[in-house]
Design a protein around this motif. Sequence first.
Motif, PDB file in Angstrom:
ATOM      1  N   LYS B 192       0.675  -1.244   0.094  1.00  0.00           N
ATOM      2  CA  LYS B 192       0.086   0.078   0.129  1.00  0.00           C
ATOM      3  C   LYS B 192       0.947   1.182   0.127  1.00  0.00           C
ATOM      4  CE  LYS B 192      -3.849  -0.094   0.349  1.00  0.00           C
ATOM      5  NZ  LYS B 192      -4.700   0.081   1.349  1.00  0.00           N
ATOM      6  N   ASN B 193       1.950   1.231   0.679  1.00  0.00           N
ATOM      7  CA  ASN B 193       2.688   2.497   0.939  1.00  0.00           C
ATOM      8  C   ASN B 193       3.341   2.761  -0.571  1.00  0.00           C
ATOM      9  OD1 ASN B 193       4.358   0.221   1.610  1.00  0.00           O
ATOM     10  ND2 ASN B 193       5.928   1.757   1.808  1.00  0.00           N
ATOM     11  N   ALA B 230     -13.626   5.667   8.103  1.00  0.00           N
ATOM     12  CA  ALA B 230     -13.786   6.490   6.911  1.00  0.00           C
ATOM     13  C   ALA B 230     -12.282   7.199   6.558  1.00  0.00           C
ATOM     14  CB  ALA B 230     -14.753   7.562   7.147  1.00  0.00           C
ATOM     15  N   HIS B 231     -11.417   7.027   7.724  1.00  0.00           N
ATOM     16  CA  HIS B 231     -10.144   8.148   7.761  1.00  0.00           C
ATOM     17  C   HIS B 231      -9.065   7.356   8.133  1.00  0.00           C
ATOM     18  CE1 HIS B 231     -13.685  10.823   8.428  1.00  0.00           C
ATOM     19  NE2 HIS B 231     -13.301  11.415   7.017  1.00  0.00           N
ATOM     20  N   LEU B 232      -8.790   6.208   7.954  1.00  0.00           N
ATOM     21  CA  LEU B 232      -7.740   5.618   8.052  1.00  0.00           C
ATOM     22  C   LEU B 232      -6.506   5.832   6.920  1.00  0.00           C
ATOM     23  CD1 LEU B 232      -8.457   2.009   9.504  1.00  0.00           C
ATOM     24  CD2 LEU B 232      -7.795   4.121  10.635  1.00  0.00           C
ATOM     25  N   THR B 233      -5.278   5.864   7.238  1.00  0.00           N
ATOM     26  CA  THR B 233      -4.418   6.174   6.327  1.00  0.00           C
ATOM     27  C   THR B 233      -3.577   4.976   5.890  1.00  0.00           C
ATOM     28  OG1 THR B 233      -2.936   6.852   7.954  1.00  0.00           O
ATOM     29  CG2 THR B 233      -3.958   8.493   6.739  1.00  0.00           C
ATOM     30  N   TRP B 234      -2.371   4.821   5.353  1.00  0.00           N
ATOM     31  CA  TRP B 234      -1.922   3.618   4.830  1.00  0.00           C
ATOM     32  C   TRP B 234      -0.869   2.915   5.853  1.00  0.00           C
ATOM     33  CZ3 TRP B 234      -0.897   8.493   3.343  1.00  0.00           C
ATOM     34  CH2 TRP B 234       0.512   9.007   3.256  1.00  0.00           C
ATOM     35  N   ASN B 235      -0.563   1.631   5.332  1.00  0.00           N
ATOM     36  CA  ASN B 235       0.373   0.975   6.105  1.00  0.00           C
ATOM     37  C   ASN B 235       1.198   0.283   5.096  1.00  0.00           C
ATOM     38  OD1 ASN B 235      -1.064  -1.388   5.600  1.00  0.00           O
ATOM     39  ND2 ASN B 235      -1.938  -1.539   7.494  1.00  0.00           N
ATOM     40  N   GLY B 236       2.130  -0.739   5.274  1.00  0.00           N
ATOM     41  CA  GLY B 236       3.077  -1.274   4.391  1.00  0.00           C
ATOM     42  C   GLY B 236       2.430  -2.666   3.853  1.00  0.00           C
TER      43      GLY B 236
END
Lengths: 393, 393
Positions: B192-193, B230-236
């Motif tokens: 994802k990153n 709704a508002h999670l960001t990314w991870n690896g």
Amino acid sequence: MTGHAPFSAAEYDRRLTLTRKAMQKAGLDAVFITDPSNQAWLTGYDGWSFYVHQGVIVTQSGEPIWWGRNMDKFGGRRTCWMGHDNILGYGDHYVQSSEVHPMQDLADVIKSRGLEKAHIGVEMENYYYSAKAHEVLKTCLPDARLADATGLVNWQRLIKSEDEIDFISKASGITDKVMQVALERAEPGMRKNDLVADIMHAGITGVGDDWGDYPAIVPLTPSGLDATAAHLTWNGDKLREGEATFFELSGCYRRYHAPLCRTIHLGTPPDEMKRAEIAQLEGISAGLDAARAGNLTCDIANAFMAVMAKHGIERQGRMGYPIGLSYPPDWGERSASIRSEDQTVLQAGMVFHFMPALWMDTWGLETTETILITENGSAKPLSNVERKLFVKG
Amino acid sequence: MTGHAPFSAAEYDRRLTLTRKAMQKAGLDAVFITDPSNQAWLTGYDGWSFYVHQGVIVTQSGEPIWWGRNMDKFGGRRTCWMGHDNILGYGDHYVQSSEVHPMQDLADVIKSRGLEKAHIGVEMENYYYSAKAHEVLKTCLPDARLADATGLVNWQRLIKSEDEIDFISKASGITDKVMQVALERAEPGMRKNDLVADIMHAGITGVGDDWGDYPAIVPLTPSGLDATAAHLTWNGDKLREGEATFFELSGCYRRYHAPLCRTIHLGTPPDEMKRAEIAQLEGISAGLDAARAGNLTCDIANAFMAVMAKHGIERQGRMGYPIGLSYPPDWGERSASIRSEDQTVLQAGMVFHFMPALWMDTWGLETTETILITENGSAKPLSNVERKLFVKG
């Protein structure tokens, strides 16, 4: 531990214990924490939802309570370590309304926990606790005593655990990669935004398994006259021969930072800048040497300023701040400062961005280090990027 | 015009005139504006310095005054259109100190302009006007009357000038590029990153001469269960077959935004999601048709919800907001909302992010449009990206 919080139960326990001791010392029954960095430090909560009201309630017993917008409750369940009963949401009609305010809902939560007459600390000086929020909460809790607890949690974050130092070291590895990209690719004719695109790409891909998170501040990369200003971002202009550009950059590993600044001059730098470079590097060495456990934060600033004075350069003001876990708009921890007025005792495990940049009339020279205070001896800079004014062409 | 402000003198004049009329209507002698978007809209000020106290003073005559930290005065000179006499700075010892507060300096500025007994509007509900700031300002101006002017400037921003629509259209061109990159490169096994790094790179390089600025919100790109939030960001983590990922992204052209959401499912989507797609697309068409000059913001939400109800899907809450010039942490303009409680009359030149996303128990489906309200007929979506649930493999 129900969610994907990044640290162990023991680590969160350490943090809660520190916070509760500080609360006892301040005579507080409860605190309502709005600083997103403090929220994440206590609970693991991680999401870009701090643009609506949310926060964490801590009392002397039980799990903390995360409270926010209903739709962000699901993010809370995915990222906080607490049980789902302690992750609470308010209705969407409270969001950015001029009729009702989320603090009305929070007051109900506080009452439902028997805290309507409690002595409650709130973070009066925080981006995410507005003047209006305070007014509404006060009105809705007429029998409670609200006190200013700004910095109460921030100060507990000052000495890092080994796990946190590990995260910061990983962030520093990403920072070094990012800075190398900036220094290697900067050349006359390159558009600044294209350079920033490469910088961001390098930071988010990260280093091996250490994937990159978003830094709490975007890359600051001003050139020439723009570099006399500390906080300008980029545009689409081309880099030019005869101009210096400074890079203030940080990698980010799971919200932990390790900022670093370097300056590059395209073409031969003016003598005045070269003399400033010599003074700045000597001053940084003096600062690192003063940054020892047992010394004070002001000792670092005073050591740097003494060298500057010797070289005939006046530099006053703030020269750094603790860093670690952060959310926008600031990667500083907002507790101690490296400046002549600040008397915080340095202890092993503290991490600072030592930031003795020079902003002159027609150019800026930023050379800085993220430093770890050690048990013995001078502070350890985490970066492996050479410390100097870079010159190309 | 002394600095590099992005608009003409006539455009800033238009903005000041609107603001002064609103001040007169509210009986205010002066306003102190802390919202960075409002500051930039009025003066052109642009820098990542909103993490310290700063703001703009507007009265009924003369140029606005930009006030901030001393070192940011130089950024003010580089970006504001006013004369240097109207760009003021306070000392570094005020920064994040527990002893003194920048509002003490601001109070002196206000007194020096003869406003010590004035009726002054402040933005009580803003990230950058803390509870503490208000308390200190009140104490230092005992004879002034401070009133809540939250939204006073924001509402003046609702109808965009042609120049602003041009900026938003350029941002939309960047958005389309960024979304295409996301949809093309997303595939099982990709971290994802790494995908986010490509997204950011595409956004900052921009489109031709339209260089990319930083969006006020980072890419939101959650997959699978994370997309119920709704508002999670990314991870690896790697993208996986059988999961949907939504992309909430915006290009940014000189601080102007044009957000867009699309969802991609890797592998065959479940029937439930395909049925939701049909309903959502029909609902969006109904919403666009209701988004006509003379109708109300609630008409858009009600039109969408009526279609959802017909398909047996419950969706309440907020479904959009005006967009344009913004700084972190929010790209919404914080005035009107697209929701059933909101009765703002739609007028040509308004621009909204129409955001009828569906967050279900085990997945999320986000399909949205940035729309321009036109003189006649239904709203015009600015994006050229196909409106559907994307499916790959």
